[in-house]
Design a protein around this motif. Structure first.
Motif, PDB file in Angstrom:
ATOM      1  N   LEU A 175     -18.901  37.175 -25.664  1.00  0.00           N
ATOM      2  CA  LEU A 175     -20.403  35.868 -25.824  1.00  0.00           C
ATOM      3  C   LEU A 175     -20.647  35.785 -24.045  1.00  0.00           C
ATOM      4  O   LEU A 175     -19.767  35.137 -23.486  1.00  0.00           O
ATOM      5  CB  LEU A 175     -20.329  34.593 -26.437  1.00  0.00           C
ATOM      6  N   LYS A 176     -21.407  35.545 -23.351  1.00  0.00           N
ATOM      7  CA  LYS A 176     -22.199  35.106 -22.039  1.00  0.00           C
ATOM      8  C   LYS A 176     -22.813  33.496 -22.575  1.00  0.00           C
ATOM      9  O   LYS A 176     -24.055  33.638 -23.259  1.00  0.00           O
ATOM     10  CB  LYS A 176     -22.381  35.662 -21.292  1.00  0.00           C
ATOM     11  N   VAL A 177     -22.436  32.377 -22.798  1.00  0.00           N
ATOM     12  CA  VAL A 177     -23.386  31.447 -22.628  1.00  0.00           C
ATOM     13  C   VAL A 177     -23.463  30.174 -21.577  1.00  0.00           C
ATOM     14  O   VAL A 177     -22.719  30.951 -20.698  1.00  0.00           O
ATOM     15  CB  VAL A 177     -22.327  30.333 -23.189  1.00  0.00           C
ATOM     16  N   GLY A 178     -24.421  29.874 -21.828  1.00  0.00           N
ATOM     17  CA  GLY A 178     -25.017  28.781 -20.239  1.00  0.00           C
ATOM     18  C   GLY A 178     -25.782  29.272 -18.934  1.00  0.00           C
ATOM     19  O   GLY A 178     -25.816  30.434 -18.879  1.00  0.00           O
ATOM     20  N   GLU A 179     -25.893  28.128 -18.466  1.00  0.00           N
ATOM     21  CA  GLU A 179     -26.855  28.720 -17.232  1.00  0.00           C
ATOM     22  C   GLU A 179     -25.891  27.845 -15.941  1.00  0.00           C
ATOM     23  O   GLU A 179     -26.203  27.217 -16.387  1.00  0.00           O
ATOM     24  CB  GLU A 179     -27.980  29.503 -17.454  1.00  0.00           C
ATOM     25  N   LEU A 180     -26.121  28.320 -14.868  1.00  0.00           N
ATOM     26  CA  LEU A 180     -26.492  27.747 -13.604  1.00  0.00           C
ATOM     27  C   LEU A 180     -27.710  27.694 -13.494  1.00  0.00           C
ATOM     28  O   LEU A 180     -28.895  27.740 -13.606  1.00  0.00           O
ATOM     29  CB  LEU A 180     -26.156  28.953 -12.259  1.00  0.00           C
TER      30      LEU A 180
ATOM     31  N   ALA B  55     -22.778  20.726 -10.883  1.00  0.00           N
ATOM     32  CA  ALA B  55     -23.995  22.046 -11.072  1.00  0.00           C
ATOM     33  C   ALA B  55     -23.547  22.360 -12.260  1.00  0.00           C
ATOM     34  O   ALA B  55     -21.885  22.612 -13.023  1.00  0.00           O
ATOM     35  CB  ALA B  55     -23.550  23.299 -10.076  1.00  0.00           C
ATOM     36  N   ARG B  56     -24.530  22.649 -13.556  1.00  0.00           N
ATOM     37  CA  ARG B  56     -23.686  23.881 -14.663  1.00  0.00           C
ATOM     38  C   ARG B  56     -24.074  24.734 -14.259  1.00  0.00           C
ATOM     39  O   ARG B  56     -23.917  25.760 -13.347  1.00  0.00           O
ATOM     40  CB  ARG B  56     -25.338  23.887 -15.884  1.00  0.00           C
ATOM     41  N   SER B  57     -22.498  25.135 -15.366  1.00  0.00           N
ATOM     42  CA  SER B  57     -21.711  26.540 -15.398  1.00  0.00           C
ATOM     43  C   SER B  57     -22.095  27.183 -16.718  1.00  0.00           C
ATOM     44  O   SER B  57     -22.784  26.871 -17.177  1.00  0.00           O
ATOM     45  CB  SER B  57     -20.622  26.519 -15.466  1.00  0.00           C
ATOM     46  N   ASP B  58     -22.251  29.246 -16.377  1.00  0.00           N
ATOM     47  CA  ASP B  58     -22.214  29.641 -17.474  1.00  0.00           C
ATOM     48  C   ASP B  58     -20.820  29.895 -17.762  1.00  0.00           C
ATOM     49  O   ASP B  58     -19.951  29.753 -16.916  1.00  0.00           O
ATOM     50  CB  ASP B  58     -22.892  31.272 -16.948  1.00  0.00           C
ATOM     51  N   VAL B  59     -20.319  30.511 -18.874  1.00  0.00           N
ATOM     52  CA  VAL B  59     -19.247  31.109 -19.449  1.00  0.00           C
ATOM     53  C   VAL B  59     -19.536  31.717 -20.099  1.00  0.00           C
ATOM     54  O   VAL B  59     -20.347  32.374 -21.109  1.00  0.00           O
ATOM     55  CB  VAL B  59     -18.413  29.634 -20.225  1.00  0.00           C
TER      56      VAL B  59
ATOM     57  N   LEU C 205       0.172  29.770 -19.592  1.00  0.00           N
ATOM     58  CA  LEU C 205      -1.844  29.469 -19.911  1.00  0.00           C
ATOM     59  C   LEU C 205      -2.571  30.964 -19.858  1.00  0.00           C
ATOM     60  O   LEU C 205      -1.434  32.303 -19.405  1.00  0.00           O
ATOM     61  CB  LEU C 205      -2.159  28.394 -18.792  1.00  0.00           C
ATOM     62  N   ALA C 206      -2.689  31.159 -20.511  1.00  0.00           N
ATOM     63  CA  ALA C 206      -3.864  32.305 -21.059  1.00  0.00           C
ATOM     64  C   ALA C 206      -5.016  32.049 -20.681  1.00  0.00           C
ATOM     65  O   ALA C 206      -5.807  31.012 -20.911  1.00  0.00           O
ATOM     66  CB  ALA C 206      -3.753  32.829 -22.368  1.00  0.00           C
ATOM     67  N   CYS C 207      -5.432  33.076 -19.411  1.00  0.00           N
ATOM     68  CA  CYS C 207      -7.187  33.276 -19.033  1.00  0.00           C
ATOM     69  C   CYS C 207      -7.906  33.537 -20.282  1.00  0.00           C
ATOM     70  O   CYS C 207      -7.577  34.723 -21.130  1.00  0.00           O
ATOM     71  CB  CYS C 207      -7.447  33.819 -17.988  1.00  0.00           C
ATOM     72  N   PHE C 208      -9.373  32.898 -20.585  1.00  0.00           N
ATOM     73  CA  PHE C 208     -10.273  32.935 -21.594  1.00  0.00           C
ATOM     74  C   PHE C 208     -11.224  33.524 -21.015  1.00  0.00           C
ATOM     75  O   PHE C 208     -12.087  33.650 -21.901  1.00  0.00           O
ATOM     76  CB  PHE C 208     -10.006  32.299 -22.523  1.00  0.00           C
ATOM     77  N   ALA C 209     -11.968  33.347 -19.799  1.00  0.00           N
ATOM     78  CA  ALA C 209     -13.453  32.837 -19.817  1.00  0.00           C
ATOM     79  C   ALA C 209     -13.422  33.010 -17.730  1.00  0.00           C
ATOM     80  O   ALA C 209     -12.393  32.696 -17.383  1.00  0.00           O
ATOM     81  CB  ALA C 209     -14.003  32.199 -20.820  1.00  0.00           C
ATOM     82  N   SER C 210     -14.938  33.768 -17.937  1.00  0.00           N
ATOM     83  CA  SER C 210     -15.148  33.612 -16.343  1.00  0.00           C
ATOM     84  C   SER C 210     -15.734  32.482 -16.043  1.00  0.00           C
ATOM     85  O   SER C 210     -16.301  32.530 -17.459  1.00  0.00           O
ATOM     86  CB  SER C 210     -14.631  34.725 -15.883  1.00  0.00           C
ATOM     87  N   ALA C 211     -16.624  31.807 -15.279  1.00  0.00           N
ATOM     88  CA  ALA C 211     -17.272  31.189 -15.726  1.00  0.00           C
ATOM     89  C   ALA C 211     -17.857  30.461 -13.812  1.00  0.00           C
ATOM     90  O   ALA C 211     -17.780  31.385 -12.940  1.00  0.00           O
ATOM     91  CB  ALA C 211     -16.640  29.221 -15.460  1.00  0.00           C
ATOM     92  N   HIS C 212     -19.339  30.071 -13.949  1.00  0.00           N
ATOM     93  CA  HIS C 212     -19.671  29.430 -12.656  1.00  0.00           C
ATOM     94  C   HIS C 212     -20.156  31.320 -12.288  1.00  0.00           C
ATOM     95  O   HIS C 212     -19.622  31.297 -11.056  1.00  0.00           O
ATOM     96  CB  HIS C 212     -19.333  29.184 -11.852  1.00  0.00           C
ATOM     97  N   ASN C 213     -21.251  31.829 -12.863  1.00  0.00           N
ATOM     98  CA  ASN C 213     -21.130  33.748 -12.171  1.00  0.00           C
ATOM     99  C   ASN C 213     -19.732  34.036 -11.226  1.00  0.00           C
ATOM    100  O   ASN C 213     -19.684  34.673 -10.747  1.00  0.00           O
ATOM    101  CB  ASN C 213     -22.137  33.568 -10.789  1.00  0.00           C
ATOM    102  N   SER C 214     -18.809  33.155 -12.500  1.00  0.00           N
ATOM    103  CA  SER C 214     -16.990  34.869 -12.676  1.00  0.00           C
ATOM    104  C   SER C 214     -16.833  34.258 -11.287  1.00  0.00           C
ATOM    105  O   SER C 214     -16.311  35.047 -10.854  1.00  0.00           O
ATOM    106  CB  SER C 214     -18.133  35.979 -12.215  1.00  0.00           C
TER     107      SER C 214
END
Length: 170
Positions: A45-50, A57-61, A85-94
């Motif tokens: 999923l890609k949620v949210g928007e900048l 600023a709001r982020s996307d995830v 720690l494990a990475c699970f997402a990119s955010a803020h336009n990667s």
């Protein structure tokens, strides 16, 4: 099922999430780590928007495995907290990467903003911060004397900085 705050439920629903959603995970996702619970519900999923947010600023995830790995700060904080720690997402336009530790705490790292941020004690709190534009807390690692945070340079001792000791004790 991961608990989401009411304020972000519509954002997740708009991205195609629904309660009880489950997806098949790659075999490399560690089943006993909190990352598995997050990705089993949100992978793909890609949620949210900048855009403008409440404090920043709001982020996307974008949820996927593994979006990014290898930040020195992540290795250091994992050693200090004695957890993986494990990475699970990119955010803020990667431009940022989100990590979860073995306790379910969420952290953010960006090569453009040196340092590491504490997003929340759980997934829901972290998603609220990212998607509504609430600032993360800067962490200052013992190997650093300062951290650049939201355009400010914060020095060791600044009350805005969350210490590792405080993070560990709650």
């Amino acid at each position: 099922m991961m608990t989401l705050p009411p304020a972000v439920l519509p954002i997740f629903a708009a991205a195609g999430w629904f309660p009880g959603r489950r997806v098949h995970l790659p075999p490399t996702v560690p089943a006993s780590h909190p990352v598995a619970a997050i990705l089993s519900e949100f992978h793909g999923l890609k949620v949210g928007e900048l855009g403008p947010g409440i404090e920043c600023a709001r982020s996307d995830v974008s949820f996927w495995w593994p979006p990014d790995e290898g930040y020195e700060e992540i290795s250091e904080i994992g050693a200090l907290l004695q957890t993986e720690l494990a990475c699970f997402a990119s955010a803020h336009n990667s431009h940022e990467s989100l990590y979860v530790d073995g306790e379910g705490r969420v952290f953010v790292v960006s090569p453009e903003m040196p340092g590491i941020g504490f997003m929340g004690r759980n997934f829901g709190e972290a998603m609220e911060r990212a998607l509504l534009g609430l600032k993360a807390s800067p962490l200052l690692l013992p190997s650093h004397d300062k951290v650049s945070w939201y355009g400010e340079v914060l020095l060791r001792g600044d009350p805005q900085i969350l210490s590792i000791e405080k993070l560990m004790t709650g």
